[in-house]
Design an enzyme around this catalytic site. Structure first.
Site, mmCIF file in Angstrom:
data_model
loop_
_atom_site.group_PDB
_atom_site.id
_atom_site.type_symbol
_atom_site.label_atom_id
_atom_site.label_comp_id
_atom_site.label_asym_id
_atom_site.label_seq_id
_atom_site.Cartn_x
_atom_site.Cartn_y
_atom_site.Cartn_z
ATOM 1 N N LYS A 31 0.824 -1.223 0.000
ATOM 2 C CA LYS A 31 0.000 0.000 0.000
ATOM 3 C C LYS A 31 0.856 1.269 0.000
ATOM 4 C CE LYS A 31 -2.348 -0.720 3.820
ATOM 5 N NZ LYS A 31 -1.783 -2.006 4.243
ATOM 6 N N ARG A 45 -9.710 1.260 8.662
ATOM 7 C CA ARG A 45 -9.223 -0.099 8.918
ATOM 8 C C ARG A 45 -10.283 -0.961 9.592
ATOM 9 N NH1 ARG A 45 -3.287 0.849 8.713
ATOM 10 N NH2 ARG A 45 -2.237 -1.143 8.827
ATOM 11 N N ARG A 105 11.360 -6.546 5.056
ATOM 12 C CA ARG A 105 11.270 -5.139 4.615
ATOM 13 C C ARG A 105 12.284 -4.250 5.329
ATOM 14 N NH1 ARG A 105 5.415 -2.572 4.562
ATOM 15 N NH2 ARG A 105 5.451 -2.988 6.805
ATOM 16 N N ARG A 134 11.344 -1.561 10.548
ATOM 17 C CA ARG A 134 10.299 -1.062 11.442
ATOM 18 C C ARG A 134 10.171 -1.986 12.643
ATOM 19 N NH1 ARG A 134 4.899 0.272 8.030
ATOM 20 N NH2 ARG A 134 3.994 -0.798 9.807
ATOM 21 N N ARG A 177 -0.877 -8.501 13.387
ATOM 22 C CA ARG A 177 -1.371 -7.516 12.405
ATOM 23 C C ARG A 177 -2.203 -8.204 11.324
ATOM 24 N NH1 ARG A 177 4.140 -4.924 10.752
ATOM 25 N NH2 ARG A 177 2.952 -3.746 9.219
HETATM 26 P P1 AMP Z 1 0.770 0.791 8.757
HETATM 27 O O1 AMP Z 1 1.944 1.691 8.624
HETATM 28 O O2 AMP Z 1 -0.387 1.214 7.919
HETATM 29 O O3 AMP Z 1 1.138 -0.665 8.578
HETATM 30 O O4 AMP Z 1 0.260 0.928 10.270
HETATM 31 C C1 AMP Z 1 1.079 0.561 11.363
HETATM 32 C C2 AMP Z 1 0.234 0.435 12.613
HETATM 33 O O5 AMP Z 1 -0.369 1.701 12.928
HETATM 34 C C3 AMP Z 1 -0.934 -0.538 12.514
HETATM 35 O O6 AMP Z 1 -0.546 -1.885 12.741
HETATM 36 C C4 AMP Z 1 -1.858 -0.007 13.606
HETATM 37 O O7 AMP Z 1 -1.402 -0.385 14.896
HETATM 38 C C5 AMP Z 1 -1.663 1.509 13.473
HETATM 39 N N1 AMP Z 1 -2.651 2.083 12.538
HETATM 40 C C6 AMP Z 1 -2.430 2.569 11.283
HETATM 41 N N2 AMP Z 1 -3.567 2.981 10.713
HETATM 42 C C7 AMP Z 1 -4.544 2.759 11.620
HETATM 43 C C8 AMP Z 1 -5.956 2.946 11.622
HETATM 44 N N3 AMP Z 1 -6.620 3.442 10.552
HETATM 45 N N4 AMP Z 1 -6.646 2.607 12.746
HETATM 46 C C9 AMP Z 1 -6.015 2.121 13.830
HETATM 47 N N5 AMP Z 1 -4.700 1.878 13.886
HETATM 48 C C10 AMP Z 1 -3.964 2.194 12.795
#
Ligand code: AMP
Length: 206
Positions: A13, A88, A122, A152, A163
């Protein structure tokens, strides 16, 4: 044009969102990036978010929705945006409808068996670029900006498992939600290279 980018963790994404935002001149809003910036800055939001992110769980809806709602009022969001990682769950999707008009939901579909390796391999740069160790040949610097690559904290097997579970139970139902609204477009070559996937996205977006 206001777009949502949907897909499991590791579906690509972030990579595609940057490409789309650049080509179509859209603001790229990544809730994950916003949380990580807050964690780095030591803010209250960052302190709260960290415990959820480390556990592979969603940060509470009221915090997340308030951040996105505010971000979309900024001047740079008025020509269109690309939401990466939001909504989400169904609650967030319903909240979003109260303050935004979404034109399209792009779903990047990737075989789940590939995701664990993709995420754990990654390496990312603070400029936003990301790589897989298998393509780096031992390099530790970003090809684009020369920055130091790092992993990360939540890209470890235990957190990734949580996740993926969070994605399957809470986020995947959004596919049918946007399908029912006639707004869903699915990218089926999610296993392909970033350029192949982007090629399919261009065909959809025109
Ligand atoms: P990402 O970078 O999109 O993989 O997001 C990393 C982490 O941030 C996720 O595993 C969640 O813990 C948190 N996170 C990101 N976007 C959201 C969202 N829309 N709602 C709740 N938690 C989020």
């Amino acid at each position: 044009m206001n777009i949502i980018l949907l897909g499991a963790p590791g579906a690509g994404k972030g990579t595609q969102a940057s490409k789309i935002a650049e080509k179509y001149n859209l603001l790229h809003v990544s809730t994950g990036d916003i949380f990580r910036a807050n964690i780095k800055g030591g803010t209250e939001i960052g302190k709260l978010a960290k415990s959820y992110i480390d556990a592979g769980k969603l940060v509470p809806d009221e915090v997340t929705c308030a951040i996105v709602k505010d971000r979309l009022t900024w001047a740079d969001a008025q020509n269109g945006y690309m939401l990466d990682g939001f909504p989400r769950n169904l609650f967030q999707a319903e909240e979003l409808e109260k303050f935004a008009k979404i034109d399209l939901c792009l779903n990047i579909d990737v075989d789940e068996a590939l995701l664990m390796d993709r995420i754990c391999g990654r390496r990312v740069c603070k400029c936003g670029e990301s790589y897989h160790v298998s393509t780096l040949n031992g390099a530790t610097k970003c090809r684009k900006c020369g920055g130091e690559l790092y992993q990360r904290e939540d890209d470890n097997p235990r957190t990734v498992k949580a996740r993926l579970e969070t994605y399957n139970t809470q986020t995947a139902p959004l596919i049918n939600y946007y399908k029912a609204q006639g707004k869903l477009a699915t990218v089926t070559s999610g296993e392909g290279s970033p350029d192949e996937v982007f090629g399919q996205i261009i065909k959809i977006l025109g």
